[in-house]
Every structure is written in structure tokens, then in C-alpha cells.
Design a protein around this motif. Structure first.
Motif, short mmCIF file in Angstrom:
data_model
loop_
_atom_site.label_atom_id
_atom_site.label_comp_id
_atom_site.label_asym_id
_atom_site.label_seq_id
_atom_site.Cartn_x
_atom_site.Cartn_y
_atom_site.Cartn_z
N TYR A 159 3.81 3.99 -7.58
CA TYR A 159 4.00 2.71 -8.26
C TYR A 159 2.71 1.90 -8.36
CZ TYR A 159 8.56 4.19 -6.75
OH TYR A 159 9.68 4.95 -6.48
N LYS A 160 1.79 2.13 -7.42
CA LYS A 160 0.58 1.32 -7.38
C LYS A 160 -0.69 2.11 -7.70
CE LYS A 160 1.66 -0.38 -3.23
NZ LYS A 160 3.02 0.04 -2.94
N GLY A 161 -0.70 3.41 -7.46
CA GLY A 161 -1.87 4.23 -7.74
C GLY A 161 -2.52 4.71 -6.45
N GLU A 162 -3.81 5.06 -6.55
CA GLU A 162 -4.54 5.56 -5.38
C GLU A 162 -5.18 4.42 -4.62
OE1 GLU A 162 -7.01 9.39 -4.96
OE2 GLU A 162 -8.51 7.80 -5.22
N ALA A 163 -4.89 4.36 -3.31
CA ALA A 163 -5.46 3.32 -2.44
C ALA A 163 -6.70 3.86 -1.76
CB ALA A 163 -4.44 2.89 -1.40
N SER A 164 -7.71 3.02 -1.68
CA SER A 164 -8.91 3.29 -0.89
C SER A 164 -8.83 2.44 0.37
CB SER A 164 -10.17 2.91 -1.68
OG SER A 164 -10.29 3.72 -2.83
N TYR A 165 -9.40 2.94 1.46
CA TYR A 165 -9.28 2.26 2.76
C TYR A 165 -10.63 1.82 3.30
CZ TYR A 165 -4.40 3.54 3.00
OH TYR A 165 -3.06 3.64 2.75
N CYS A 166 -10.56 0.82 4.17
CA CYS A 166 -11.74 0.32 4.89
C CYS A 166 -11.39 0.20 6.36
CB CYS A 166 -12.16 -1.06 4.39
SG CYS A 166 -12.65 -1.14 2.66
N THR A 167 -12.42 0.31 7.19
CA THR A 167 -12.30 0.09 8.62
C THR A 167 -12.90 -1.28 8.93
OG1 THR A 167 -12.29 2.42 9.20
CG2 THR A 167 -13.11 0.90 10.88
N ILE A 168 -12.22 -2.04 9.77
CA ILE A 168 -12.73 -3.34 10.21
C ILE A 168 -13.61 -3.10 11.44
CG2 ILE A 168 -12.14 -5.64 11.06
CD1 ILE A 168 -9.29 -5.12 9.87
#
Length: 120
Positions: free
Chosen positions: A69-78
Motif C-alpha cells: 500500500y505504501k511502497g518500499e521503505a528505507s531505514y535509518c539507525t539512530i
């Protein structure tokens, strides 16, 4: 690559007031321009403009997930002076049309993340 996006009753609305992200007892984001994303069957998420995140604390990750529904998510580390939250931030750089308003906005989730609301 052809992207297949399915339809779903997802609602995106502006957050009223100010919303804060607390990570490991420290504020790392504060915004009056955040958006709520309500997706049936999922917890309500808050998406923040990148400009409202404390600079220098996010590192891009190689992690990717796909939502129909939203597409491909990219992630980050805090990464702060006191803690690291691996893949606790995600965003959609090329979202499905259904969720275009959250393009490149950041969502937070994890055991040391707290979302707080306050009046402006």
C-alpha cells in the motif's frame, strides 16, 4: 521496475499541535508539521519532516521492506552519544500514490521511542 500498489483505506492527516520524539530519554525531533497515518489493522504512525529531526543522529541502513500500500521503505539507525536504535526510523522515498503526502517523511518505532504531544 514496475511498482504494483494496492488500494486500502489509509488516512493521512496533519497532527494538531506539536509532536515530539523522545529516544532514550532525550528529545530528537519536534514538529508542528508532522502527519498522522492511520492504516486499518496497524498502529497509528506519526511521520516527521526530515528538517525537524535533530541533525547528525541518523545513519542510512541497507534495510528495505515493501508494503503493498505504501511502497518500499528505507531505514535509518539512530545514533546518539548515549544509545543506538538500529532500524528504528523508516521513510518512503518513492511512495505509492495513495501515501504521496508522506514522501521522505520519517517515522519512528522501537523500545526506546516515545511519541509525545503538546500544544503549540
Amino acid at each position: 521496475m514496475t511498482r504494483q500498489c494496492l488500494d486500502k483505506d489509509i488516512k493521512i492527516t496533519p497532527v494538531e499541535g506539536r509532536v515530539h520524539v523522545i529516544f532514550d530519554d532525550a528529545e530528537i525531533a519536534s514538529s508542528i508539521n508532522a502527519m498522522h497515518l492511520d492504516e486499518p489493522g496497524c498502529p497509528r504512525r506519526v511521520y516527521f519532516p526530515r528538517a525537524d529531526i535533530q541533525p547528525g543522529i541518523l545513519e542510512e541502513s541497507e534495510t528495505r521492506t515493501t508494503c503493498p500500500y505504501k511502497g518500499e521503505a528505507s531505514y535509518c539507525t539512530i545514533k546518539t552519544l548515549t544509545a543506538t536504535g538500529v532500524d528504528q526510523v523508516w521513510y518512503y522515498p518513492d511512495p505509492c500514490p495513495l501515501v504521496e503526502p508522506i514522501r521522505d517523511m520519517l517515522a519512528f518505532w522501537g523500545d526506546r521511542i516515545e511519541i509525545r504531544y503538546s500544544a503549540v
